[in-house]
Design a protein around this motif. Structure first.
Motif, PDB file in Angstrom:
ATOM      1  N   LYS A 188       0.813  -1.217   0.000  1.00 38.63           N
ATOM      2  CA  LYS A 188       0.000   0.000   0.000  1.00 38.63           C
ATOM      3  C   LYS A 188       0.848   1.270   0.000  1.00 38.63           C
ATOM      4  CE  LYS A 188      -0.782   0.784   4.965  1.00 38.63           C
ATOM      5  NZ  LYS A 188      -1.832   0.971   5.995  1.00 38.63           N
ATOM      6  N   TYR A 189       2.109   1.160   0.461  1.00 41.56           N
ATOM      7  CA  TYR A 189       2.975   2.337   0.483  1.00 41.56           C
ATOM      8  C   TYR A 189       3.666   2.570  -0.863  1.00 41.56           C
ATOM      9  CZ  TYR A 189       2.237   2.433   5.500  1.00 41.56           C
ATOM     10  OH  TYR A 189       1.655   2.507   6.744  1.00 41.56           O
ATOM     11  N   LEU A 190       3.390   1.734  -1.830  1.00 40.33           N
ATOM     12  CA  LEU A 190       3.921   1.930  -3.180  1.00 40.33           C
ATOM     13  C   LEU A 190       2.881   2.552  -4.096  1.00 40.33           C
ATOM     14  CD1 LEU A 190       5.911  -1.410  -3.586  1.00 40.33           C
ATOM     15  CD2 LEU A 190       6.760   0.830  -2.885  1.00 40.33           C
ATOM     16  N   GLU A 191       1.828   3.101  -3.500  1.00 46.33           N
ATOM     17  CA  GLU A 191       0.806   3.819  -4.240  1.00 46.33           C
ATOM     18  C   GLU A 191       1.087   5.319  -4.163  1.00 46.33           C
ATOM     19  OE1 GLU A 191      -1.538   2.476  -6.068  1.00 46.33           O
ATOM     20  OE2 GLU A 191      -0.864   0.451  -5.524  1.00 46.33           O
ATOM     21  N   PRO A 192       0.665   6.083  -5.190  1.00 48.56           N
ATOM     22  CA  PRO A 192       0.889   7.538  -5.170  1.00 48.56           C
ATOM     23  C   PRO A 192       0.292   8.193  -3.936  1.00 48.56           C
ATOM     24  CG  PRO A 192       0.153   6.809  -7.346  1.00 48.56           C
ATOM     25  CD  PRO A 192       0.011   5.633  -6.431  1.00 48.56           C
ATOM     26  N   GLY A 193       1.014   9.139  -3.376  1.00 45.34           N
ATOM     27  CA  GLY A 193       0.537   9.895  -2.229  1.00 45.34           C
ATOM     28  C   GLY A 193       0.785   9.246  -0.887  1.00 45.34           C
ATOM     29  N   GLN A 194       1.258   8.007  -0.862  1.00 41.39           N
ATOM     30  CA  GLN A 194       1.526   7.316   0.407  1.00 41.39           C
ATOM     31  C   GLN A 194       2.941   7.642   0.898  1.00 41.39           C
ATOM     32  OE1 GLN A 194      -0.578   5.372   2.274  1.00 41.39           O
ATOM     33  NE2 GLN A 194      -2.206   5.941   0.842  1.00 41.39           N
ATOM     34  N   VAL A 195       3.075   7.743   2.211  1.00 39.76           N
ATOM     35  CA  VAL A 195       4.382   8.002   2.837  1.00 39.76           C
ATOM     36  C   VAL A 195       4.626   6.932   3.892  1.00 39.76           C
ATOM     37  CG1 VAL A 195       5.781   9.603   4.188  1.00 39.76           C
ATOM     38  CG2 VAL A 195       4.227  10.484   2.433  1.00 39.76           C
ATOM     39  N   PHE A 196       5.731   6.220   3.755  1.00 41.20           N
ATOM     40  CA  PHE A 196       6.123   5.235   4.771  1.00 41.20           C
ATOM     41  C   PHE A 196       6.949   5.954   5.819  1.00 41.20           C
ATOM     42  CE2 PHE A 196       8.635   2.050   6.831  1.00 41.20           C
ATOM     43  CZ  PHE A 196       7.875   0.899   6.828  1.00 41.20           C
ATOM     44  N   ASP A 197       6.390   6.011   7.044  1.00 47.70           N
ATOM     45  CA  ASP A 197       7.045   6.724   8.148  1.00 47.70           C
ATOM     46  C   ASP A 197       7.152   5.753   9.326  1.00 47.70           C
ATOM     47  OD1 ASP A 197       7.736   8.374  10.327  1.00 47.70           O
ATOM     48  OD2 ASP A 197       6.730  10.096   9.420  1.00 47.70           O
ATOM     49  N   PHE A 198       8.363   5.582   9.856  1.00 48.55           N
ATOM     50  CA  PHE A 198       8.576   4.636  10.943  1.00 48.55           C
ATOM     51  C   PHE A 198       7.886   5.073  12.233  1.00 48.55           C
ATOM     52  CE2 PHE A 198      12.344   3.564   8.336  1.00 48.55           C
ATOM     53  CZ  PHE A 198      12.118   2.203   8.199  1.00 48.55           C
ATOM     54  N   THR A 199       7.587   6.367  12.370  1.00 46.90           N
ATOM     55  CA  THR A 199       6.968   6.857  13.603  1.00 46.90           C
ATOM     56  C   THR A 199       5.449   6.941  13.495  1.00 46.90           C
ATOM     57  OG1 THR A 199       7.178   9.170  12.935  1.00 46.90           O
ATOM     58  CG2 THR A 199       9.037   8.191  14.120  1.00 46.90           C
ATOM     59  N   ASP A 200       4.882   6.544  12.375  1.00 50.65           N
ATOM     60  CA  ASP A 200       3.436   6.579  12.173  1.00 50.65           C
ATOM     61  C   ASP A 200       2.783   5.451  12.986  1.00 50.65           C
ATOM     62  OD1 ASP A 200       0.854   6.753  11.332  1.00 50.65           O
ATOM     63  OD2 ASP A 200       1.267   6.408   9.209  1.00 50.65           O
ATOM     64  N   ILE A 201       1.882   5.815  13.905  1.00 55.26           N
ATOM     65  CA  ILE A 201       1.272   4.808  14.774  1.00 55.26           C
ATOM     66  C   ILE A 201       0.353   3.874  13.994  1.00 55.26           C
ATOM     67  CG2 ILE A 201       1.429   6.246  16.831  1.00 55.26           C
ATOM     68  CD1 ILE A 201      -1.517   6.958  16.456  1.00 55.26           C
ATOM     69  N   ASP A 202      -0.069   4.298  12.802  1.00 57.95           N
ATOM     70  CA  ASP A 202      -0.930   3.451  11.970  1.00 57.95           C
ATOM     71  C   ASP A 202      -0.133   2.577  11.013  1.00 57.95           C
ATOM     72  OD1 ASP A 202      -3.282   4.495  13.100  1.00 57.95           O
ATOM     73  OD2 ASP A 202      -3.215   6.231  11.751  1.00 57.95           O
ATOM     74  N   ASN A 203       1.178   2.674  11.070  1.00 59.88           N
ATOM     75  CA  ASN A 203       2.044   1.874  10.202  1.00 59.88           C
ATOM     76  C   ASN A 203       2.329   0.544  10.907  1.00 59.88           C
ATOM     77  OD1 ASN A 203       4.120   0.714   8.704  1.00 59.88           O
ATOM     78  ND2 ASN A 203       5.111   2.678   8.273  1.00 59.88           N
ATOM     79  N   ASP A 204       1.658  -0.511  10.457  1.00 61.21           N
ATOM     80  CA  ASP A 204       1.809  -1.810  11.118  1.00 61.21           C
ATOM     81  C   ASP A 204       3.231  -2.347  11.003  1.00 61.21           C
ATOM     82  OD1 ASP A 204      -0.844  -1.787  11.841  1.00 61.21           O
ATOM     83  OD2 ASP A 204      -1.514  -2.900  10.076  1.00 61.21           O
TER      84      ASP A 204
END
Length: 405
Positions: A188-204
């Motif tokens: 899902k993070y390889l879709e346009p507009g997505q940002v993979f952030d290690f500190t994002d609480i919603d990032n499993d």
């Protein structure tokens, strides 16, 4: 075929100003962002505006600016077709014969990238349309760790199991961007507009990393405190952020293969607090006491204690002065000398009844104990002075007392 390097380090320079539209990193990114799509922008001295391009999608002739601290990854149908780790300006052309598919630089270890490239490289000729992503190559801060209850490990110096609650932060570094994208980043993070952030609480995926770090804390503490090179001291951890980061990175690699399977590593740590349990605190107190009585410092402490004892005994005149310290009836005093006590010995024996016959002349009374030899006592005190057990002032006070000065 692929990326053509137009200029190195040209960002903000003449070449960038000449390009009216190009792709680069989005503005307003958080410093903890690790992966995101390239976005179209217009330059032309700030007067242009790129409205033709789509986020993350480039075609033949697209220009791309790679800032310092980032790498560019191109993908087609989920496969990596190009990678650039050098800051500068690039142009994509699937037909160009002089283009390259991979560039190494900017501190990236080439063997790592090359190995991943050979493992995941695109099979065949890339098409004219590609997806472009930027991956952070610098340290990503503010990754937190902490325990809600005590963790326990075996400590070599204390020779016991110790426990503590701890919390702190660490910085992450993507050591192999190709491996990181292919083996760890969710689709899902390889879709346009997505940002993979290690500190994002919603990032499993980031939450999984947090749990793995917490699970590696106990072996990391054990690894650090049982390393002779670290001095085997638990109290040095908070002063040695780099050394503990190495132990924590080794622990997560041993348990979860961060580097070899995900292209990640822990670069630095900062321990905010360590709260030891009651038993560990008592052990640390005992170690501090033992340290105070060992080596040269221990000799100084012992001499100070002996001198204080002599001073207290000298002030207690009713107890016999300095030579009465530690003496009791039937016990040895300084130098093992016996101190006779009145009423103990032959004079205290019960009287026997006189025989009927005439008694012989009475025996002279037993002589009183000889006075203590001041020369012998001063010699003994001088030996104690030379051994460092008493001070010069203690010796002079004893000498004056013996000589009646």
């Amino acid at each position: 075929m692929g990326l053509i390097q137009a200029a190195v380090g040209a960002i903000g320079g003449t070449l960038a100003d000449q390009w009216k539209d190009f792709y680069t990193v989005p503005s307003g990114l958080a410093p903890t962002a690790a992966l995101f799509s390239a976005v179209p922008q217009g330059q032309n001295a700030g007067r242009g505006s790129n409205t033709r391009g789509s986020d993350g999608v480039i075609t033949n002739g697209s220009r791309i600016l790679v800032p310092e601290g980032y790498g560019l990854i191109l993908m087609q149908d989920g496969a990596i077709t190009g990678f650039a780790a050098e800051a500068g300006a690039y142009e994509w052309n699937s037909e160009a014969q002089d283009s390259q598919s991979i560039f190494a630089g900017n501190g990236i270890v080439s063997p790592l990238i090359t190995t991943s490239w050979e493992r995941f490289k695109f099979g065949g000729r890339p098409g004219a349309q590609q997806r472009a992503y930027f991956v952070a190559l610098k340290e990503l801060p503010n990754n937190r760790f902490g325990t809600q209850s005590e963790i326990y490990w075996d400590d070599a110096y204390l020779n016991a199991q110790v426990g503590a609650i701890t919390r702190g932060t660490y910085t992450l570094k993507i050591s192999d961007p190709i491996l990181f994208v292919k083996a760890f980043v969710p689709a899902k993070y390889l879709e346009p507009g997505q940002v993979f952030d290690f500190t994002d609480i919603d990032n499993d995926a980031a939450s999984q990393l947090f749990n793995e770090v917490v699970g590696s804390l106990a072996p990391a503490f054990s690894m650090y405190t049982n390393d002779p090179a670290k001095g085997n001291r638990i109290t040095k951890i908070q002063q040695d952020s780099v050394g503990f980061a190495q132990s924590l990175s080794a622990a997560v690699e041993q348990n979860y293969q961060w580097s070899s399977a995900r292209g990640l590593e822990i670069a630095a740590t900062a321990i905010i607090a360590i709260e030891y349990d009651e038993n560990t605190r008592e052990l640390l107190k005992n170690v501090q006491r033992a340290d105070a009585l060992s080596g040269a410092r221990g000799n100084s402490n012992l001499q100070a204690s002996v001198a204080a004892g002599f001073e207290a005994a000298g002030e207690n005149a009713g107890a016999g002065g300095i030579f009465g310290m530690g003496m009791a009836a039937g016990t040895a005093g300084l130098g093992g000398l016996q101190q006779p006590v009145p009423g103990v010995g032959a004079q205290s024996a019960p009287q026997q009844a006189a025989p009927a016959t005439a008694a012989p002349p009475a025996a002279p009374a037993e002589a009183a104990p000889a006075a203590e030899d001041p020369v012998a006592k001063l010699t003994q005190m001088k030996s104690m002075l030379d051994a460092g057990l008493i001070t010069e002032d203690d010796y002079n006070a004893a000498k004056a007392k013996l000589l009646g000065l």
